[in-house]
Write an enzyme that holds these catalytic residues in place. Structure first.
Site, short mmCIF file in Angstrom:
data_model
loop_
_atom_site.label_atom_id
_atom_site.label_comp_id
_atom_site.label_asym_id
_atom_site.label_seq_id
_atom_site.Cartn_x
_atom_site.Cartn_y
_atom_site.Cartn_z
N ASP A 189 -50.75 10.96 63.36
CA ASP A 189 -50.69 11.69 64.62
C ASP A 189 -49.58 12.72 64.50
OD1 ASP A 189 -50.83 12.33 67.55
OD2 ASP A 189 -52.05 10.52 67.56
N HIS A 277 -54.13 16.45 66.96
CA HIS A 277 -53.12 15.42 66.67
C HIS A 277 -52.71 15.46 65.19
CE1 HIS A 277 -53.06 13.29 70.53
NE2 HIS A 277 -54.35 13.54 70.60
N GLU A 337 -58.65 15.22 72.33
CA GLU A 337 -57.54 16.05 72.80
C GLU A 337 -57.24 17.20 71.84
OE1 GLU A 337 -55.16 12.76 75.49
OE2 GLU A 337 -54.40 13.21 73.51
N TYR A 430 -56.38 -0.03 78.01
CA TYR A 430 -55.17 0.58 77.45
C TYR A 430 -53.99 -0.32 77.73
CZ TYR A 430 -56.99 4.95 75.64
OH TYR A 430 -57.63 5.89 74.86
N TRP A 469 -51.18 2.29 72.47
CA TRP A 469 -50.50 3.53 72.06
C TRP A 469 -49.01 3.30 72.20
CZ3 TRP A 469 -53.74 6.65 69.73
CH2 TRP A 469 -55.11 6.57 70.05
N GLU A 471 -46.07 5.31 72.17
CA GLU A 471 -45.01 6.27 72.51
C GLU A 471 -43.77 5.56 73.06
OE1 GLU A 471 -48.81 8.75 73.19
OE2 GLU A 471 -48.19 6.66 73.22
#
Length: 731
Positions: A189, A277, A337, A430, A469, A471
């Site tokens: 990514d 990404h 995205e 998610y 995910w 982050e």
């Protein structure tokens, strides 16, 4: 008296009275298996495991060797003082029709496992492990079982924050324990390239390392009150005098991980995210983009250029190594995205679009995806892509992974075209989304077919997957906190059928907490409740806390410090006679601490009511179809419509992607007392009572619930509720 009223928001707004109910009683506390087996026949007695227990493989099928090894490891781990001669037999049974089906029979002197395949043997052993638990005996039972879906996945993003091989093996062990069979690794990514590509060694020598970014800074700030947010020192090293964060897997290391996963019944699916990404690559090779530069574009990072043959040369070189490394028949291309605006007004792209008869940049993305799919096929692989691959048209042989909940037609659209679909909608799947008291039941309620899928189209829904995910998940403990116990609910959705009997499932989860303790899993404890975080008293108040688990110790402080294992124990209700702040937390016997709750007690007088001469039913509703970051930014010049709403709802036939709403009316307090309100919203919301901002949950955020009390005189009280919908989530 206390009156409880809850406001819930998420595009549709609902007002309801909250009702607390006791946990349903567990019907059979002996068999606490997750996911629930298809058929279970109880029997009397136990099989006693001891060092005299023999593990036997019948037949000559060598594929069962890893399962046999797993059974022998159980024998080594069980410490029993009893010496009982008995047998565990493992065999392939061709009469079992389901590919991953198994039969498990536990008698007093013998355990028999029959399976259709090595995978079925693993799932039988997973059931056996759960029945054994932390004991030395297994309750007698007969089970016939097979999965609902062939794809039961867990996805882990190792790019945003890195997780080493040792922990990936731990993750695989826990997946196997709950019968997940697909491990989807998001290997590249913008924030880091994690897999060695021998053709381009700089992708890992440079692209796997970065200086601290904004997400890291947020984690560091959060770690001041929650050490689980601390970024592990083992992932830092000095490079050219700079302290850099990162890591990667060599191909040899990955081969070892693939073999380990296979020995547990799990297939690893690699994802190399293209054409978006890709900043970890384009910063090193800017010639891969349309404008010869990496970095950030309008909304997302600069993507690869699909109109240069050099791009396809790079991509094919990368995927040639990926295809050779990973035995899975699937490779995930990503393709989500993508900053497609970067391809507009580019001569090479205009030329390709004209030559190929493409009408839009969406079709240009599909051109890239189709070319890559043909290349994958030439290597004997199938392409998976996120649901954006539908936007410009998709080939019928691609597999779509559905994530954009705000595009509810995508699964049906794909199934109608004959595409395989893996269901992973963000609303349910998610696991990086913050948890609250309703998160576990939310996952359990997930029905993969409730997207207007017809009976004939169901065969194209091949499974479900939980996505993580990272982050804001920098550590192993934080990862476990976000995954467990939601992973148990997803296991049941994938294997049996979620949403069937929530009370029964909840009771089984309660029994599994001790198993998670034994595995040293840092799971999220059930919510402490019975109180309101912003509490008030007129003369005196009372702090009451419900204990959700047996064996849980509740500790508290009143000096502003965080509760520790040495803090005061909450043994019963406390009387409040002056303003005070409590910080409370639950502790498991192994010392694991749950969420920290801050409870503020404020002294109030009863708010005066207002006189209404002729009150009418309904609420004044205002609708503003524009994106706002905060409710204070709502501008009356953006007002599009007004109406009278019958309840807290959005009476708009079709809402904009982003919008704001305002509800104004009166709350009637039936008697003088202290009232408790809870406000839940996905994105910002603010509740005013009288002229006071009563609950402030402003700003862009995931689903959050906040609560507060207020002292009200009997009668009418004006209120105003403002809500923001920011649009679809960005992963």
């Amino acid at each position: 008296m206390n009156n409880f009223i809850t406001l819930k928001l998420k595009v549709t707004l609902v007002l309801f009275i909250s009702v607390l109910s006791a946990f349903a009683q567990q019907k059979d506390p002996v068999y606490v298996i997750i996911p629930q087996p298809v058929k279970l026949i109880p029997a009397a007695g136990n099989f006693q495991w001891s060092n005299l227990t023999k593990v036997v493989l019948t037949g000559s099928d060598k594929s069962l060797a890893p399962a046999l090894s797993e059974l022998k490891s159980i024998s080594k781990s069980v410490k029993s003082k009893k010496q009982v001669a008995n047998t565990v037999t493992l065999t392939i049974d061709a009469s079992i029709s389901a590919a991953e089906g198994y039969k498990l029979s536990v008698k007093k002197n013998a355990i028999t496992i029959k399976s259709a395949s090595k995978e079925g043997a693993f799932w039988a052993i997973a059931t056996l492990k759960q029945l054994l638990g932390t004991n030395t005996f297994v309750p007698c039972v007969d089970i016939e079982d097979a999965p609902r879906f062939s794809w039961r996945g867990i996805h882990l993003d190792v790019s945003r924050h890195f997780f080493d091989l040792a922990y990936l093996k731990t993750m695989i062990n826990r997946m196997s324990y709950y019968k997940f069979n697909k491990f989807h690794l998001h290997l590249t990514d913008d924030q880091g390239w994690r897999i060695e590509i021998k053709k381009y060694p700089e992708l890992t020598s440079k692209g796997a390392w970065r200086e601290m970014n904004g997400q890291d800074s947020s984690c560091i700030a959060l770690s001041k009150t929650n050490p689980d947010y601390a970024i592990p020192e083992k992932h830092f090293k000095m490079i050219n005098g700079k302290r850099m964060y990162g890591g990667f897997y060599t191909q040899e290391e990955m081969r070892g991980l693939i073999a380990y996963a296979d020995s547990k019944g799990i297939e690893i699916i690699p994802e190399i995210d293209m054409p978006g990404h890709m900043m970890a690559a384009t910063n090193l090779m800017p010639w891969l983009t349309s404008h010869g530069k990496g970095g950030q574009a309008k909304d997302f990072s600069e993507p690869l250029c699909p109109c240069k043959e050099t791009t396809f040369e790079f991509a094919e070189n990368v995927f040639t190594e990926i295809a050779a490394l990973f035995p899975s028949k699937y490779i995930h291309l990503g393709a989500d995205e993508v900053e497609k605006s970067s391809w507009k007004n580019v001569p090479e792209c205009d030329e390709v679009m004209k030559k190929e008869g493409l009408k839009s940049v969406d079709e240009l993305q599909s051109y890239f995806v189709r070319r890559m799919e043909r290349f994958f096929n030439s290597k004997g692989k199938k392409l998976i892509g996120w649901d954006e691959i539908l936007d410009g048209g998709v080939s019928p042989t691609a597999t779509m992974m559905y994530w954009r909940t705000w595009v509810p037609t995508a699964p049906k659209h794909a199934a109608e075209k004959g595409n395989e679909v893996i269901m992973t909608p963000g609303e349910f799947c998610y696991f990086d989304a913050q948890q609250d008291g309703g998160s576990l039941q939310k996952v359990y309620s997930f029905d993969p077919y409730k997207f207007n899928i017809s009976e004939n189209e169901r065969k194209f829904i091949i499974g479900v997957q939980a996505n993580i995910w990272t982050e804001y998940i920098p550590s192993e403990r934080r990862l476990e906190y976000m995954v467990f116990p939601r992973m148990l609910a997803m296991a049941e959705v994938a294997w049996y059928k979620g949403g069937v009997d929530w009370n029964n499932f909840e009771q089984r989860v309660q029994k599994h907490y001790s198993l998670l303790d034994a595995m040293n899993v840092n799971y999220r404890l059930p919510d402490l409740d019975g109180f309101t975080t912003q509490s008030v008293f007129v003369d005196k108040g009372r702090l009451h806390i419900n204990k959700p688990l047996a064996g849980l110790t509740i500790r508290y402080t009143t000096d502003g410090t965080l509760p520790t294992i040495q803090s005061k124990i909450f043994t019963g209700d406390l009387t409040i006679t002056k303003p005070v702040q409590f910080k409370i937390a639950g502790f498991r016997p192994n010392g694991n601490r749950g969420d920290i709750y801050t409870i503020n007690y404020e002294h109030q007088d009863y708010m005066k009511s207002v006189e209404l001469s002729s009150p009418a039913k309904g609420l004044k509703f205002s609708y503003y179809p524009r994106f706002y970051k905060t409710v204070n930014a709502i501008d009356e010049k953006d007002l599009a419509s007004e109406s009278i709403a019958a309840a807290i709802e959005i009476p708009v036939e079709k809402t904009a992607g982003s919008f704001a709403t305002r509800h104004k009316g009166y709350f009637y307090a039936e008697e003088t007392g202290i009232y408790s309100f809870a406000l839940r919203s996905d994105d910002g919301s603010v509740l005013k009572l009288g002229d006071k901002v009563f609950i402030d949950s402003d700003g862009m955020h995931t689903s959050i619930e906040k609560s507060a009390e207020i002292a009200l005189e009997k009668g009418y009280h004006p209120f105003e509720l403002m809500f923001l919908e920011g649009g679809g989530a960005i992963r």
